[in-house]
Design a protein around this motif. Structure first.
Motif: not given
Length: 272
Positions: A199-208, A215-218, A268-272
């Motif tokens: 199924v579709p997934a969304l991963v979110v993580v605070g930049a700080d 890096a874990d979220a990536e 657009p989404d913010s991608h790190a």
């Protein structure tokens, strides 16, 4: 028989959109989802339980593995006659969401993993969690809450957000927190599971976020076959509270995709 878990069940009569289930992290309770309950319950059913040992739910001393939390959520959703749903979890709640997907994958329509990671515990990590469990039982929650507050939320977070987070931590039962820590130390490796998510997934993580760095979220994003990654600036471990408008906008677009409804144009989404 009433369910074991205390919970909020907002807009239970709504059937036009997929229900949203929100799983809180440690050592919090369902009030951490207050901005999301307010934003999304106007148009869909939103369910937010207090996990076993947290908030108004009963405490089970000893060890509570993530699989027990997942069974509690399954039993609650069965009691509420919720068949299919979008499942969102933050931190420990994200790991419980992964465990729920392993059990209930045919019922999950979308998966939201915020500020979490799928790796099993290291030997050092297991010792750290069991040592912390012993400390909380001996000392209570106050000193721990004081120490980690400005990692849970960024030092520059809104004072009202800081107060809310600190209040949740200090209100948590030391026995409940300790039991969950011991159980979390024994968690399995969820990385193979994520590669099989359909199924579709969304991963979110605070930049700080220093608990679960970007890096874990990536890495988690790379494992999931169909996922989007969003990294809110100006947030640490709890972007749903620190940057609620941005978090809700991203979550709202994800939910619209799951529902098959038009998605309003946004930046657009913010991608790190």
């Amino acid at each position: 028989m009433p369910p074991f878990l205390a919970y909020d069940d907002k807009n239970p009569g709504s059937s036009a959109r997929t229900p949203l289930v929100l799983v809180h992290g440690h050592p919090f309770d369902r009030t951490m989802w207050a901005p999301q309950l307010a934003a999304f319950s106007a148009g869909r059913r939103v369910i937010a339980p207090d996990l076993r040992g947290y908030g108004a739910s009963p405490v089970t001393p000893g060890t509570v593995p993530l699989s027990r939390h997942a069974r509690d959520i399954e039993e609650l959703l069965d009691f509420l006659d919720v068949d299919t749903f979008v499942l969102a979890g933050l931190s420990m709640g994200g790991q419980i969401a992964m465990e729920c997907y392993a059990r209930l994958g045919d019922r999950v329509r979308g998966l939201v993993l915020a500020d979490t990671f799928p790796d099993p515990e290291t030997p050092e990590g297991r010792k750290g969690r069991t040592d912390l469990a012993a400390r909380l039982l001996a000392e209570g929650m106050q000193d721990y809450a004081d120490e980690v507050l400005e990692r849970m939320v960024a030092p520059y977070a809104d004072p009202q957000v800081k107060a809310h987070v600190h209040r949740m931590m200090t209100a948590t039962s030391p026995e409940g927190a300790a039991a969950a820590l011991r159980g979390r130390a024994e968690r399995p490796d969820y990385r193979p599971l994520l590669t099989r998510v359909t199924v579709p997934a969304l991963v979110v993580v605070g930049a700080d976020d220093t608990f679960t760095p970007v890096a874990d979220a990536e890495a988690m994003h790379a494992l999931l076959p169909d996922s989007a990654l969003h990294v809110p600036e100006g947030a640490a471990h709890m972007p749903n509270l620190e940057r609620p408008e941005e978090f809700n906008e991203v979550l709202g677009r994800f939910l619209a995709r799951i529902d098959g409804t038009p998605v309003p144009p946004t930046a657009p989404d913010s991608h790190a």
